[in-house]
Design an enzyme around this catalytic site. Structure first.
Site, short mmCIF file in Angstrom:
data_model
loop_
_atom_site.label_atom_id
_atom_site.label_comp_id
_atom_site.label_asym_id
_atom_site.label_seq_id
_atom_site.Cartn_x
_atom_site.Cartn_y
_atom_site.Cartn_z
N GLU A 9 -1.41 1.28 -3.07
CA GLU A 9 -0.44 0.46 -2.33
C GLU A 9 0.02 -0.77 -3.09
O GLU A 9 1.15 -1.20 -2.94
CB GLU A 9 -1.04 0.04 -0.98
CG GLU A 9 -1.04 1.19 0.00
CD GLU A 9 -1.95 0.96 1.18
OE1 GLU A 9 -1.69 0.02 1.93
OE2 GLU A 9 -2.93 1.70 1.32
N ASP A 83 -5.10 3.01 1.20
CA ASP A 83 -6.30 2.56 1.92
C ASP A 83 -6.79 3.59 2.94
O ASP A 83 -6.01 4.35 3.49
CB ASP A 83 -6.00 1.25 2.67
CG ASP A 83 -5.67 0.13 1.70
OD1 ASP A 83 -5.99 0.26 0.50
OD2 ASP A 83 -5.07 -0.88 2.15
N ASP A 85 -7.45 3.54 6.05
CA ASP A 85 -7.32 3.17 7.45
C ASP A 85 -6.07 3.83 7.99
O ASP A 85 -5.40 4.58 7.28
CB ASP A 85 -7.28 1.64 7.62
CG ASP A 85 -6.14 0.99 6.85
OD1 ASP A 85 -5.28 1.71 6.33
OD2 ASP A 85 -6.11 -0.26 6.77
N GLU A 87 -3.03 2.83 8.70
CA GLU A 87 -1.78 2.60 7.99
C GLU A 87 -1.81 3.27 6.62
O GLU A 87 -0.80 3.82 6.18
CB GLU A 87 -1.51 1.09 7.86
CG GLU A 87 -1.37 0.35 9.19
CD GLU A 87 -0.18 0.80 10.04
OE1 GLU A 87 0.85 1.19 9.47
OE2 GLU A 87 -0.30 0.77 11.28
N TYR A 287 -9.02 -8.43 -2.80
CA TYR A 287 -7.84 -8.39 -1.95
C TYR A 287 -7.94 -9.39 -0.78
O TYR A 287 -8.99 -9.52 -0.15
CB TYR A 287 -7.66 -6.98 -1.40
CG TYR A 287 -6.28 -6.75 -0.86
CD1 TYR A 287 -5.19 -6.96 -1.67
CD2 TYR A 287 -6.09 -6.34 0.44
CE1 TYR A 287 -3.92 -6.77 -1.19
CE2 TYR A 287 -4.82 -6.14 0.95
CZ TYR A 287 -3.74 -6.36 0.11
OH TYR A 287 -2.49 -6.18 0.59
N ARG A 289 -6.06 -9.55 2.11
CA ARG A 289 -5.75 -9.14 3.49
C ARG A 289 -6.80 -8.14 3.94
O ARG A 289 -6.71 -6.95 3.66
CB ARG A 289 -4.35 -8.54 3.56
CG ARG A 289 -3.26 -9.57 3.31
CD ARG A 289 -1.88 -9.04 3.59
NE ARG A 289 -1.31 -8.40 2.43
CZ ARG A 289 -0.48 -8.99 1.57
NH1 ARG A 289 -0.12 -10.24 1.75
NH2 ARG A 289 0.01 -8.33 0.54
N HIS A 332 -11.03 -2.67 3.19
CA HIS A 332 -11.30 -3.47 2.00
C HIS A 332 -12.64 -4.17 2.13
O HIS A 332 -13.25 -4.18 3.18
CB HIS A 332 -10.21 -4.51 1.80
CG HIS A 332 -8.84 -3.92 1.66
ND1 HIS A 332 -8.34 -3.49 0.47
CD2 HIS A 332 -7.88 -3.67 2.58
CE1 HIS A 332 -7.13 -2.99 0.64
NE2 HIS A 332 -6.83 -3.09 1.92
#
Length: 779
Positions: A9, A83, A85, A87, A287, A289, A332
DNA sequence: CAGTGAGCGAGCTTCCGCTTGACTT
């Protein structure tokens, strides 16, 4: 051309991973989502056909998608490494669909930490795209679109055009509105707190401060107690010692980083994120976020060795933190330094401050708890049943406190005295040097800061690490909320003091209620909130997100079909939208305040085309007058008197230079105007009372300053030496340049000025390229 | 920069989450 194409991403992540995978792998970034629901049609969703979404490639992703498509065609295997998850899974699926990837040569991989082992392990254990998880994301996306795009138009029709509503933003506004009403309706109650200063009766070596166990409800009882103290004897009744310990806080997530950066350094939420982004891109931190407090095994190990090296073996203690946050997705790690032994970095002051905070928090989280000894001494009063208490705290072993202490949101009003207590014995008798009873008020609920709002949103499971900062920007841009300072007011309080056998009363004053950089709702924010609460109660319910999240989880587990879940929500919701459009009245928050005693005309307040206004005279009155409400005034709380005052402005002050001088309050505060010349009033002036003499003084002062602004001008080369707010500076071609301390502005020659400009241009370029260098070297 | 407040009723606005620059003050 490489045989393998890996898509992640973020470009910074791509760079790091490419190093681990070697030559055969080309690692590229999708820059987040590449497709979204279309906006051209009504909703981008076919509500009559199982809510079929209409996805299109976002405008700004056309280039990325074209490039990825080309590379994917050339590759033997495409690895989707977004990632792990909801999304991230959806991003992988959208890539499959958009790039038209062949399932035979496409592999889905995930890793939780960016280390060589983790990545190689992921490559050896590929899977396919998890459609259940993708469907949970589609449900989330479709629900948010339906809510946002069906409710917002209702607001355009019934309240004001351009407004918005949404599952997240409307609840954020609700929190702020409700807190404001709590604060406005708050009635402080007071009580009397008694403290005494003692010393041993036999040897007057030291003094001891202690507080009475009971607070008195009113002045009278407090005074009565002090009367009793006049003749009292004081003795030590008990000395109690207890061991205690303090634990470190877990390493940072996005939300806790935003909170601490705000409390410790006054950073705004978006400021924290952009500084963190730079640290991430330069390779200093992981990371930024994330909602996870988890640290990788590698991080735990290197923290341990860093702590042992810096502080000694007894300071290290490996801890694993479980994430408790509602709805956390944990794709993350926690936010931590890339290299735990790196105590300092190069960079701007802000970058270094934030890095320092991240380093300390992460390191402290892996350190031993602090060991304390708490002591409590009880002092008896012979003439009264109450006792005084003195508390002390001694640090036996500092542990993690050596590097870091988390701060608190609610600043305690009085610091409890900590530290070593003097050596006292049981039954020892004491003298009271002074005993005071001070009036203390209960605290009004504080307005939210950006960071404390984020904290509350996270508790409710509303919003995600990537949206906290943008959500705050949105509700400010829509005019629902403002971030501002409000001055406090002076409040009197009573203090009784017993000293040398005599009792005296004092009236003291304190400033209370000062707010700095806090979030306040506007009239329109309050009105929209009330409207949504009345007609869309379920959407702004604090539990709404938590409830739908449970269903998203069921979808992710394959137990529920996503369009069935949406259908069950949509049918009653859509009916409600239609009914509200038909039945609800247009809202303008109108309030009738009363009659103007001078004219007998009705005074009302409401929201007009350009914001809140006061109106003098009925709607059909041809001579009705209008006046804007001022900053800080609310339709809900403005009084008749305050509203009438608004019509006093603009006020004719007098005349000067044959022109009329007017005083009023504008967007930037109170001012006087002569012709088209505007001059701001000073703090001590008021537009209601300012005299013509004072106005002339201010006008002339401003004119003098303007004359002095130009120190020197080299017209040909477009160079001006000017006096600015921060002292003299050079202006050239739209840019400003600092004048070195050793130079005298008035004596600068054209050549010297050009040198200064050239030198600072070079510097700017340099800092930029340094940044780029560190970025490519480190990540 | 410092104002406006009525009205023909065009054509527009809007969501949340995932990313990073390209903009201006």
């Amino acid at each position: 051309m490489q045989e393998n194409l890996v898509i992640v991403e973020s470009p910074a992540k791509a760079k790091t991973i490419e190093k681990f995978l070697g030559k055969d792998f080309l690692v590229k970034s999708s820059f987040g989502h590449i497709r979204d629901l279309s906006k051209s049609k009504q909703l981008g969703i076919d509500v009559n056909n199982n809510f079929e979404p209409d996805y299109i490639v976002s405008e700004d992703k056309l280039k990325v998608v074209a490039e990825l498509k080309k590379l994917a065609r050339q590759a033997k295997t495409v690895w989707l490494a977004s990632d792990e998850d909801r999304e991230g899974e959806a991003i992988a699926w959208h890539l499959m669909e958009t790039l038209k990837l062949d399932p035979e040569k496409t592999k889905r991989i995930v890793f939780h930490e960016i280390t060589k082992d983790a990545i190689l392990h992921a490559v050896q254990n590929p899977r396919t795209v998890d459609m259940n998880l993708v469907n949970a994301q589609q449900a989330r996306r479709v629900l948010d679109r339906l809510v946002g795009f069906e409710v917002s138009p209702v607001l355009w029709r019934k309240v004001k055009e351009g407004l918005s509503a949404g599952r997240v933003q409307s609840v954020a506004v609700r929190l702020i509105v409700e807190r404001e009403r709590e604060a406005l309706g708050f009635q402080a109650t007071s009580s009397f707190k008694v403290s005494g200063l003692f010393e041993p009766a036999d040897e007057k070596k030291f003094k001891l401060k202690a507080e009475l166990s009971e607070k008195f409800k009113d002045e009278n009882t407090a005074q009565q107690f002090l009367e009793k103290c006049k003749t009292a004897a004081y003795t030590v009744q008990a000395i109690e010692k207890k061991p205690a310990k303090k634990m470190p806080a877990p390493p940072f997530t996005t939300s806790t980083l935003q909170q601490e950066a705000s409390r410790k350094h006054g950073f705004s939420v978006s400021q924290t994120m952009s500084v963190a982004q730079r640290l991430y891109e330069a390779g200093w931190i992981t990371y930024m976020r994330t909602d996870s407090t988890n640290l990788s095994e590698m991080a735990l190990k290197s923290a341990k060795s860093a702590i042992e090296q810096l502080f000694g073996n007894n300071y290290s203690k490996t801890r694993r933190y479980a994430t408790k946050t509602k709805g956390a997705q944990e794709a993350h790690e926690a936010i931590r330094p890339t290299y735990m032994n790196r105590t300092d970095i190069e960079g701007s002051a802000q970058e270094r401050k934030l890095y320092d905070l991240i380093w300390k928090r992460a390191i402290a989280s892996q350190m031993a708890e602090a060991q304390l000894e708490k002591t409590e001494i009880t002092i008896g009063v012979s003439t009264a049943p109450q006792t005084f208490q003195a508390c002390g705290e001694v640090l036996l072993f500092d542990g993690f406190l050596k590097v870091y202490m988390e701060t608190n949101d609610d600043e305690p009003e009085d610091q409890t005295d900590s530290g070593l207590l003097p050596p006292l014995k049981n039954n020892q008798s004491l003298n009271a040097l002074e005993i005071t009873a001070t009036e203390r008020f209960s605290q009004r609920p504080p307005r939210y800061t950006e960071a404390s709002l984020v904290k509350r949103m996270e508790e409710l499971g509303i919003g995600r690490p990537s949206t906290y900062a943008p959500t705050i920007t949105t509700i400010i841009n829509r005019g629902y909320v403002t971030k501002e300072d409000r001055p406090g007011v002076e409040r009197k309080y009573i203090q009784w003091m017993l000293q040398k056998g005599s009792l005296a009363k004092k009236i003291l004053a304190e400033i209370t209620g000062t707010e700095k950089a806090k979030l306040f709702p506007s009239d329109i924010g309050m009105l929209v909130n009330d409207f949504l609460n009345e007609y869309f109660q379920n959407i702004v319910d604090y539990g709404f997100t938590a409830n739908v999240e449970e269903e998203f989880d069921e979808i992710a587990e394959g137990k529920l079909q996503w369009h069935k879940m949406i259908d069950k929500f949509y049918q009653p919701f859509h009916t409600n939208v239609t009914e509200t459009l038909e039945t609800s009245r247009i809202m303008n928050a109108e309030r009738i305040l009363g009659q103007d005693p001078k004219t007998g005309k009705t005074v009302s307040v409401r929201i007009g085309r350009y914001g809140p206004l006061a109106q003098l005279g009925e709607a059909d009155d041809e001579k009705k007058q209008f006046a804007s409400l001022q900053k800080g005034q609310l339709i809900e709380t403005i009084t008749l008197e305050e509203a009438l005052n608004l019509f006093e402005l603009p006020r004719a002050v007098g005349s000067y230079e044959n022109k009329e001088v007017m005083a009023a309050i504008g967007r930037f505060g109170p001012y006087v105007r002569i012709g088209s010349e505007f001059v701001s009033l000073k703090k001590e002036d008021s537009p209601y009372t300012v005299t013509i003499e004072r106005a002339i003084e201010l006008i002339e002062e401003k004119r003098t300053k303007a004359r002095e602004k130009h120190i020197k001008v080299f017209e040909k080369e477009d160079i001006q030496i000017l006096n600015g707010r921060f002292g003299p500076y050079i202006a050239h071609a739209g840019n400003n340049y600092k004048i070195p301390k050793n130079a005298e502005p008035a004596k600068l020659t054209l050549e010297e000025s050009l040198e200064i400009i050239a030198a600072q241009k070079d510097k700017k370029r340099e800092t930029k390229s340094v940044k780029r260098k560190t970025a490519s070297r480190k990540s």
